[in-house]
Structure formats: C-alpha cells, structure tokens
Motif scaffolding. Structure first.
Motif, PDB file in Angstrom:
ATOM      1  N   VAL A 176      49.628  58.432 -17.277  1.00  0.00           N
ATOM      2  CA  VAL A 176      49.038  59.663 -17.821  1.00  0.00           C
ATOM      3  C   VAL A 176      49.113  60.760 -16.775  1.00  0.00           C
ATOM      4  O   VAL A 176      49.559  61.883 -17.048  1.00  0.00           O
ATOM      5  CB  VAL A 176      47.575  59.430 -18.267  1.00  0.00           C
ATOM      6  N   GLU A 177      48.673  60.446 -15.563  1.00  0.00           N
ATOM      7  CA  GLU A 177      48.645  61.443 -14.487  1.00  0.00           C
ATOM      8  C   GLU A 177      50.045  61.949 -14.166  1.00  0.00           C
ATOM      9  O   GLU A 177      50.241  63.140 -13.930  1.00  0.00           O
ATOM     10  CB  GLU A 177      47.981  60.856 -13.239  1.00  0.00           C
ATOM     11  N   GLU A 178      51.029  61.056 -14.160  1.00  0.00           N
ATOM     12  CA  GLU A 178      52.403  61.455 -13.864  1.00  0.00           C
ATOM     13  C   GLU A 178      52.917  62.468 -14.881  1.00  0.00           C
ATOM     14  O   GLU A 178      53.490  63.503 -14.519  1.00  0.00           O
ATOM     15  CB  GLU A 178      53.319  60.222 -13.857  1.00  0.00           C
ATOM     16  N   TYR A 179      52.711  62.195 -16.170  1.00  0.00           N
ATOM     17  CA  TYR A 179      53.266  63.075 -17.194  1.00  0.00           C
ATOM     18  C   TYR A 179      52.417  64.320 -17.401  1.00  0.00           C
ATOM     19  O   TYR A 179      52.951  65.375 -17.783  1.00  0.00           O
ATOM     20  CB  TYR A 179      53.546  62.290 -18.482  1.00  0.00           C
ATOM     21  N   LYS A 180      51.141  64.238 -17.117  1.00  0.00           N
ATOM     22  CA  LYS A 180      50.308  65.449 -17.109  1.00  0.00           C
ATOM     23  C   LYS A 180      50.847  66.404 -16.046  1.00  0.00           C
ATOM     24  O   LYS A 180      51.008  67.597 -16.299  1.00  0.00           O
ATOM     25  CB  LYS A 180      48.852  65.098 -16.808  1.00  0.00           C
ATOM     26  N   ALA A 181      51.133  65.880 -14.854  1.00  0.00           N
ATOM     27  CA  ALA A 181      51.649  66.707 -13.759  1.00  0.00           C
ATOM     28  C   ALA A 181      53.002  67.319 -14.113  1.00  0.00           C
ATOM     29  O   ALA A 181      53.245  68.506 -13.851  1.00  0.00           O
ATOM     30  CB  ALA A 181      51.744  65.883 -12.480  1.00  0.00           C
ATOM     31  N   LYS A 182      53.890  66.525 -14.714  1.00  0.00           N
ATOM     32  CA  LYS A 182      55.217  67.038 -15.082  1.00  0.00           C
ATOM     33  C   LYS A 182      55.104  68.145 -16.135  1.00  0.00           C
ATOM     34  O   LYS A 182      55.775  69.175 -16.034  1.00  0.00           O
ATOM     35  CB  LYS A 182      56.108  65.911 -15.598  1.00  0.00           C
ATOM     36  N   ALA A 183      54.269  67.926 -17.140  1.00  0.00           N
ATOM     37  CA  ALA A 183      54.094  68.935 -18.189  1.00  0.00           C
ATOM     38  C   ALA A 183      53.480  70.204 -17.608  1.00  0.00           C
ATOM     39  O   ALA A 183      53.966  71.315 -17.870  1.00  0.00           O
ATOM     40  CB  ALA A 183      53.209  68.380 -19.313  1.00  0.00           C
ATOM     41  N   THR A 184      52.446  70.043 -16.798  1.00  0.00           N
ATOM     42  CA  THR A 184      51.768  71.199 -16.208  1.00  0.00           C
ATOM     43  C   THR A 184      52.721  71.992 -15.314  1.00  0.00           C
ATOM     44  O   THR A 184      52.731  73.226 -15.348  1.00  0.00           O
ATOM     45  CB  THR A 184      50.527  70.730 -15.413  1.00  0.00           C
ATOM     46  N   GLU A 185      53.529  71.300 -14.535  1.00  0.00           N
ATOM     47  CA  GLU A 185      54.477  71.979 -13.649  1.00  0.00           C
ATOM     48  C   GLU A 185      55.472  72.821 -14.446  1.00  0.00           C
ATOM     49  O   GLU A 185      55.725  73.987 -14.109  1.00  0.00           O
ATOM     50  CB  GLU A 185      55.230  70.944 -12.801  1.00  0.00           C
ATOM     51  N   LEU A 186      56.030  72.254 -15.498  1.00  0.00           N
ATOM     52  CA  LEU A 186      56.997  73.017 -16.301  1.00  0.00           C
ATOM     53  C   LEU A 186      56.325  74.184 -17.021  1.00  0.00           C
ATOM     54  O   LEU A 186      56.880  75.286 -17.077  1.00  0.00           O
ATOM     55  CB  LEU A 186      57.713  72.109 -17.303  1.00  0.00           C
ATOM     56  N   PHE A 187      55.140  73.956 -17.568  1.00  0.00           N
ATOM     57  CA  PHE A 187      54.437  75.059 -18.230  1.00  0.00           C
ATOM     58  C   PHE A 187      54.104  76.164 -17.230  1.00  0.00           C
ATOM     59  O   PHE A 187      54.172  77.351 -17.554  1.00  0.00           O
ATOM     60  CB  PHE A 187      53.178  74.566 -18.946  1.00  0.00           C
ATOM     61  N   ALA A 188      53.771  75.788 -15.988  1.00  0.00           N
ATOM     62  CA  ALA A 188      53.499  76.788 -14.946  1.00  0.00           C
ATOM     63  C   ALA A 188      54.768  77.587 -14.624  1.00  0.00           C
ATOM     64  O   ALA A 188      54.707  78.817 -14.463  1.00  0.00           O
ATOM     65  CB  ALA A 188      52.953  76.113 -13.691  1.00  0.00           C
ATOM     66  N   GLN A 189      55.904  76.904 -14.546  1.00  0.00           N
ATOM     67  CA  GLN A 189      57.176  77.591 -14.289  1.00  0.00           C
ATOM     68  C   GLN A 189      57.484  78.609 -15.389  1.00  0.00           C
ATOM     69  O   GLN A 189      58.097  79.643 -15.139  1.00  0.00           O
ATOM     70  CB  GLN A 189      58.319  76.595 -14.182  1.00  0.00           C
ATOM     71  N   MET A 190      57.061  78.296 -16.600  1.00  0.00           N
ATOM     72  CA  MET A 190      57.312  79.185 -17.741  1.00  0.00           C
ATOM     73  C   MET A 190      56.200  80.212 -17.924  1.00  0.00           C
ATOM     74  O   MET A 190      56.221  80.976 -18.878  1.00  0.00           O
ATOM     75  CB  MET A 190      57.470  78.355 -19.019  1.00  0.00           C
ATOM     76  N   GLN A 191      55.220  80.189 -17.025  1.00  0.00           N
ATOM     77  CA  GLN A 191      54.070  81.083 -17.108  1.00  0.00           C
ATOM     78  C   GLN A 191      53.399  80.984 -18.478  1.00  0.00           C
ATOM     79  O   GLN A 191      53.262  81.972 -19.205  1.00  0.00           O
ATOM     80  CB  GLN A 191      54.470  82.517 -16.775  1.00  0.00           C
ATOM     81  N   ALA A 192      52.989  79.755 -18.809  1.00  0.00           N
ATOM     82  CA  ALA A 192      52.367  79.467 -20.098  1.00  0.00           C
ATOM     83  C   ALA A 192      50.943  78.927 -19.885  1.00  0.00           C
ATOM     84  O   ALA A 192      50.694  77.731 -20.043  1.00  0.00           O
ATOM     85  CB  ALA A 192      53.221  78.471 -20.873  1.00  0.00           C
ATOM     86  N   PRO A 193      50.008  79.808 -19.519  1.00  0.00           N
ATOM     87  CA  PRO A 193      48.652  79.345 -19.192  1.00  0.00           C
ATOM     88  C   PRO A 193      47.920  78.682 -20.359  1.00  0.00           C
ATOM     89  O   PRO A 193      47.132  77.755 -20.147  1.00  0.00           O
ATOM     90  CB  PRO A 193      47.928  80.604 -18.718  1.00  0.00           C
ATOM     91  N   LYS A 194      48.172  79.127 -21.569  1.00  0.00           N
ATOM     92  CA  LYS A 194      47.500  78.489 -22.717  1.00  0.00           C
ATOM     93  C   LYS A 194      47.967  77.047 -22.904  1.00  0.00           C
ATOM     94  O   LYS A 194      47.203  76.190 -23.311  1.00  0.00           O
ATOM     95  CB  LYS A 194      47.710  79.311 -23.984  1.00  0.00           C
TER      96      LYS A 194
END
Length: 166
Positions: A134-152
C-alpha cells in the motif's frame, strides 16, 4: 433519482451517441467509467456486461490505451469480487490486471492514467491487507500526481489510504 443514478443515465446517453458516431476509443472509455459507477453501486453483473463490451471494442480496434483502461477496469471488478467474497484468488487476479495496465501505461508514457493505476493498485493491496505494498503504491501515485500539479488527486489518495476506499 440520486446523483449516481443520474450519472449512469447520462453515461448511457453518451454511450448511445458514441456508438452512432463510431468513435470506438471514446465509447470504450465511457464504458470504463460506467463500469466504475456500477462497481460503486455493487452492480457486478452490469459491470461485467460492460467489461465484455469494452473487450469486444478493444479486440476489434486494438487500441492500446483502451486496453490499459480495460485491464484497470477488470482489476477493479476483481477487487470488488474480493471484497464481497474474500476469495484471495480474486485479489490476486486484481493485482495481475493492475500490473498489466501499469506495464502498458509505462510503455506509452501516460502519466495521468499511470498515476491513477498506481492509486488503484494501492487500494487493491489495502483491500487484501498488504500494508507494505500500500505504502509503495501510495508513494508512486502521489509522486506522479505531484509532478502533474494535481493537488486534489493527492488529497484523494491521502484520504483513501486513511481507510476510506473510494
């Protein structure tokens, strides 16, 4: 009529128009979203019927992006089956389908869908109780969303992994 029922009605109307226009990619996409609505409402039979329709579109037109979305939709269907039946093979099928989708999305470098698929895989691991994953994929998703500037989307990920699966 509640919001979900209205959304399903609008999706069905949109799909009917897309069928007439012969736009297979968008029809398949719309059906994948309809699958999500059906799964949210525990309408597994309706979701499975839509999966079959998307499979037919994907087979006929060999659309790689749609294939990735289809794998993701099947994974969500299998996760819902696991949540209902607690049969580990359903959870394992979900993980396998997520991984297939991720491999396709990595190959075509589609960050928005890849971030969503990492998120969904994390939700699947959460459902079956594998917290390290869970933690691994939460981090991967959050990182990509951050790169896309998608705070929501980042907020959505954090909320979901706080225990509220969406």
């Amino acid at each position: 009529m509640n919001k979900e029922e209205k959304a399903i009605e609008v999706m069905l109307e949109s799909i009917a128009k897309l069928e007439k226009s012969k736009d297979k990619l968008y029809e398949g996409y719309a059906r994948c979203y309809l699958i999500r609505f059906y799964l949210k409402r525990n309408q597994l039979e309706d979701a499975n019927n839509e999966i079959a329709k998307v499979q037919e579109i994907e087979r006929e037109d060999n659309l790689l992006l749609l294939k990735a979305r289809l794998c993701g939709s099947k994974a969500q269907f299998n996760r819902k089956q696991f949540q209902v039946t607690k049969q580990i093979e359903c959870g394992n099928r979900a993980i396998h389908k997520h991984e297939n989708s991720i491999n396709i999305l990595l190959g075509i470098e589609c960050k928005p869908l890849l971030a969503e698929e990492y998120f969904q895989l994390g939700l699947t691991y959460q459902a079956i109780g594998e917290q390290d994953q869970v933690e691994e994929y939460k981090a991967k998703a959050t990182e990509l969303f951050a790169q896309m500037q998608a705070p929501k989307q980042i907020e959505r990920v954090n909320k979901a992994f706080g225990g509220n699966i969406q």
